[in-house]
Scaffold this motif. Structure first.
Motif, PDB file in Angstrom:
ATOM      1  N   LEU A  93       0.858  -1.180   0.000  1.00 33.02           N
ATOM      2  CA  LEU A  93       0.000   0.000   0.000  1.00 33.02           C
ATOM      3  C   LEU A  93       0.904   1.243   0.000  1.00 33.02           C
ATOM      4  O   LEU A  93       1.667   1.446   0.937  1.00 33.02           O
ATOM      5  N   PRO A  94       0.843   2.062  -1.043  1.00 27.30           N
ATOM      6  CA  PRO A  94       1.734   3.230  -1.091  1.00 27.30           C
ATOM      7  C   PRO A  94       1.385   4.237   0.013  1.00 27.30           C
ATOM      8  O   PRO A  94       0.231   4.351   0.418  1.00 27.30           O
ATOM      9  N   GLU A  95       2.398   4.962   0.453  1.00 27.11           N
ATOM     10  CA  GLU A  95       2.223   5.949   1.525  1.00 27.11           C
ATOM     11  C   GLU A  95       1.117   6.958   1.178  1.00 27.11           C
ATOM     12  O   GLU A  95       0.317   7.330   2.040  1.00 27.11           O
ATOM     13  N   VAL A  96       1.048   7.382  -0.077  1.00 28.13           N
ATOM     14  CA  VAL A  96       0.046   8.399  -0.450  1.00 28.13           C
ATOM     15  C   VAL A  96      -1.372   7.863  -0.232  1.00 28.13           C
ATOM     16  O   VAL A  96      -2.265   8.594   0.220  1.00 28.13           O
ATOM     17  N   ILE A  97      -1.594   6.597  -0.494  1.00 27.42           N
ATOM     18  CA  ILE A  97      -2.931   6.021  -0.309  1.00 27.42           C
ATOM     19  C   ILE A  97      -3.235   5.870   1.183  1.00 27.42           C
ATOM     20  O   ILE A  97      -4.337   6.157   1.644  1.00 27.42           O
ATOM     21  N   ARG A  98      -2.226   5.454   1.928  1.00 23.39           N
ATOM     22  CA  ARG A  98      -2.400   5.333   3.381  1.00 23.39           C
ATOM     23  C   ARG A  98      -2.759   6.688   4.007  1.00 23.39           C
ATOM     24  O   ARG A  98      -3.657   6.793   4.853  1.00 23.39           O
ATOM     25  N   GLU A  99      -2.043   7.719   3.533  1.00 28.37           N
ATOM     26  CA  GLU A  99      -2.259   9.067   4.067  1.00 28.37           C
ATOM     27  C   GLU A  99      -3.661   9.592   3.715  1.00 28.37           C
ATOM     28  O   GLU A  99      -4.366  10.146   4.566  1.00 28.37           O
ATOM     29  N   LEU A 100      -4.059   9.388   2.472  1.00 23.30           N
ATOM     30  CA  LEU A 100      -5.392   9.819   2.043  1.00 23.30           C
ATOM     31  C   LEU A 100      -6.478   9.087   2.837  1.00 23.30           C
ATOM     32  O   LEU A 100      -7.453   9.692   3.293  1.00 23.30           O
ATOM     33  N   ALA A 101      -6.310   7.781   3.031  1.00 23.21           N
ATOM     34  CA  ALA A 101      -7.308   7.002   3.773  1.00 23.21           C
ATOM     35  C   ALA A 101      -7.409   7.483   5.215  1.00 23.21           C
ATOM     36  O   ALA A 101      -8.508   7.587   5.773  1.00 23.21           O
ATOM     37  N   ALA A 102      -6.252   7.809   5.813  1.00 23.27           N
ATOM     38  CA  ALA A 102      -6.271   8.278   7.206  1.00 23.27           C
ATOM     39  C   ALA A 102      -6.983   9.629   7.292  1.00 23.27           C
ATOM     40  O   ALA A 102      -7.814   9.846   8.175  1.00 23.27           O
TER      41      ALA A 102
END
Ligand code: MD6
Ligand code: FE
Length: 221
Positions: A93-102
């Motif tokens: 899971l790329p960091e950008v997707i993790r950040e957006l989800a959070a």
């Protein structure tokens, strides 16, 4: 004095079912990073048209990232740690997707969402998804974060039975929908995507659905 908006946004006009939060344009701040990350994922785990358990080829092309990926074939719908096409783990899971989800889950009132699965759905013009419930996850207490990119689409949002007539949500590039609680098991689908061209993504709609799917059963795959 408070000025009522002359042109209220679509999300302000539609009464959404309890448990659903529509964040219009929320993903736009991450747009370019998201598109870059998607290109990498699709290179490592190409989009493919999976078969339903009944043997129908899905019109939506799919892949996954994260420790678990959603798959379907003759044996059923499920989550799997390995890409069945390559035998390798799904891309991380790329960091950008993790950040957006959070950020999106926090904005919707779920401060501790930790997704382990990200399904990537790609719709060419005409592709659709019929009404379904998402019930392959281990538990339904976590919300689902859904990110729409590219061509717009009409999202069909029904009730807890297949019989309720669905509401139609026009989802645009950058929109994020978070749903959980009483909406978690609602029937939903996507109407056939109309042809068009998105300036950054061309003739396609891409949807990311981030979920907490696991842990898998010991004997599960
Ligand atoms: C799509 N989405 O928008 C399909 N499921 O392409 C889904 O099936 C979905 O957006 C659960 C929660 C959010 C979703
Ligand atoms: Fe779904």
């Amino acid at each position: 004095m408070f000025e009522p908006e002359l042109f209220p946004s679509a999300s302000a006009l539609l009464p959404l079912p309890p448990g659903v939060t529509w964040l219009e344009g929320f993903a736009l701040d991450w747009e370019d990073a998201l598109i870059g990350a998607l290109a990498q994922i699709i290179k490592a785990a190409p989009l493919r048209h999976m078969l339903t358990p009944g043997g129908q080829r899905m019109s939506v092309a799919m892949t996954n990232c994260g420790s678990l990926g959603w798959i379907t074939d003759r044996h059923g719908y499920r989550y799997a740690a390995l890409d069945p096409d390559s035998g390798r783990p799904w891309p991380a899971l790329p960091e950008v997707i993790r950040e957006l989800a959070a950020a999106a889950s926090l904005a919707a009132g779920y401060p501790s969402f930790e997704p382990d699965a990200c399904l990537i759905n790609c719709y060419a013009p005409g592709a659709r998804m019929s009404l379904h419930q998402d019930r392959d996850e281990r538990d339904f207490s976590a919300p689902i974060v859904s990110v729409s990119l590219g061509l717009p689409a009409t999202f069909l949002f029904g009730g807890l039975t297949r019989r309720e007539r669905p509401q139609r949500l026009p989802l645009a590039h950058g929109d994020v929908v978070v749903w959980g609680g009483p909406a978690r098991l609602a029937y939903h689908g996507v109407a056939p995507v109309a042809d068009g061209r998105h300036p950054k993504l061309g003739r396609q709609r891409i949807n990311l659905t981030l979920r907490r799917a696991g842990p898998l059963n010991l004997n599960g795959n």
